[in-house]
Design a protein around this motif. Sequence first.
Motif, PDB file in Angstrom:
ATOM      1  N   ASN A 138      46.409  40.148  36.824  1.00  0.00           N
ATOM      2  CA  ASN A 138      45.496  39.306  37.612  1.00  0.00           C
ATOM      3  C   ASN A 138      46.249  38.322  38.517  1.00  0.00           C
ATOM      4  N   GLU A 145      46.718  30.998  35.151  1.00  0.00           N
ATOM      5  CA  GLU A 145      45.647  31.946  35.387  1.00  0.00           C
ATOM      6  C   GLU A 145      44.938  31.635  36.708  1.00  0.00           C
ATOM      7  N   THR A 160      42.765  33.953  30.105  1.00  0.00           N
ATOM      8  CA  THR A 160      41.603  34.750  30.515  1.00  0.00           C
ATOM      9  C   THR A 160      41.429  35.928  29.561  1.00  0.00           C
ATOM     10  N   ARG A 161      40.242  36.472  29.555  1.00  0.00           N
ATOM     11  CA  ARG A 161      39.940  37.666  28.759  1.00  0.00           C
ATOM     12  C   ARG A 161      40.893  38.808  29.173  1.00  0.00           C
ATOM     13  N   GLN A 162      41.100  38.934  30.490  1.00  0.00           N
ATOM     14  CA  GLN A 162      41.981  39.998  31.016  1.00  0.00           C
ATOM     15  C   GLN A 162      43.394  39.879  30.425  1.00  0.00           C
ATOM     16  N   THR A 163      43.946  38.657  30.423  1.00  0.00           N
ATOM     17  CA  THR A 163      45.302  38.457  29.894  1.00  0.00           C
ATOM     18  C   THR A 163      45.331  38.747  28.398  1.00  0.00           C
ATOM     19  N   ARG A 164      44.295  38.332  27.678  1.00  0.00           N
ATOM     20  CA  ARG A 164      44.272  38.581  26.233  1.00  0.00           C
ATOM     21  C   ARG A 164      44.166  40.077  25.957  1.00  0.00           C
ATOM     22  N   GLU A 165      43.409  40.790  26.799  1.00  0.00           N
ATOM     23  CA  GLU A 165      43.336  42.260  26.639  1.00  0.00           C
ATOM     24  C   GLU A 165      44.693  42.889  26.951  1.00  0.00           C
ATOM     25  N   ILE A 175      42.341  42.172  19.991  1.00  0.00           N
ATOM     26  CA  ILE A 175      42.210  41.002  20.866  1.00  0.00           C
ATOM     27  C   ILE A 175      41.877  39.735  20.081  1.00  0.00           C
ATOM     28  N   SER A 176      41.237  39.894  18.926  1.00  0.00           N
ATOM     29  CA  SER A 176      40.884  38.700  18.144  1.00  0.00           C
ATOM     30  C   SER A 176      42.136  38.008  17.594  1.00  0.00           C
ATOM     31  N   THR A 180      44.230  32.037  22.054  1.00  0.00           N
ATOM     32  CA  THR A 180      43.308  31.701  23.150  1.00  0.00           C
ATOM     33  C   THR A 180      43.911  30.673  24.104  1.00  0.00           C
TER      34      THR A 180
END
Length: 257
Positions: A138, A145, A160-165, A175-176, A180
């Motif tokens: 991203n 971010e 971000t969700r994208q980075t965590r994925e 991912i959990s 965060t």
Amino acid sequence: MKVGIFSDAHKVGAEAARIVIEAMNGATIRNLGVATGSTPLNLYAELRKAHEEGTFSLADARAFALDEYVNVPEDHPERYRNVLRTELVGDDKTGLKDENLFTPDGNDSDSLVAADRHDAAIRDNGGVELQILGIGSNGHIGFNEPGTALTSRTHVDVLTRQTREDNARFFDDDISKVPTHCITQGLGTIMDARSILLIATGSAKKEAVKELVEGAVSSFWPATILQMHPNVTVLVDKAAAELLTRTDFYKDRWETL
Ligand code: GLP
């Protein structure tokens, strides 16, 4: 910004090592900015090889990490301090001493204070000579971010969700388990480095590379701030370079400057 396009990730790693070795061997302030993620691993392997061959050493140097996860157990292999120890610290690696590896303390009871401390450590030790960077899909650098202030200093942020994925592969593909929060050098902190080397490989990075090199400067593609820095080298493989349009010119500049 100089852009070098190479056939594959190994050639990118070899060229990156050549640049790091030349810069650090000639530096008076021997402070190297180090990145994590999988992209710099070829580069670090080349640096270990050069150390073994006696042509490179970080024994009298300092290394400053870009970022760190918040609240990852001290002994977790993916804690960035541990990743960097594994890659660089010790006589059997690059000679870097553990006390000369500076990472933000993601386990400090006050992350905000730990972030300020990291920024101050970089400044008080004379700044970074060469900053190694990867790039997120991203467009993040460090963990800055999209939407991060272009002048930000080292700070605490949310991933971000994208980075965590993207990073779940380092945490059992779950991912959990991916933290965060993070502490990251800010974009302004990164921009203070005297020179910057960004490496990107693989097709997942092609959009981010296109924006970095040919897009407009925008906090929504944080790496684009590097267009404002006078001494940036970008090394990419063919897959990451796929969307670039002025490749003939980048090649001419690479070969003749
Ligand atoms: C991570 C790091 C960045 C790194 C980026 C790309 O989350 N915080 O410093 O450049 O994401 O990682 P990779 O090289 O594994 O694609």
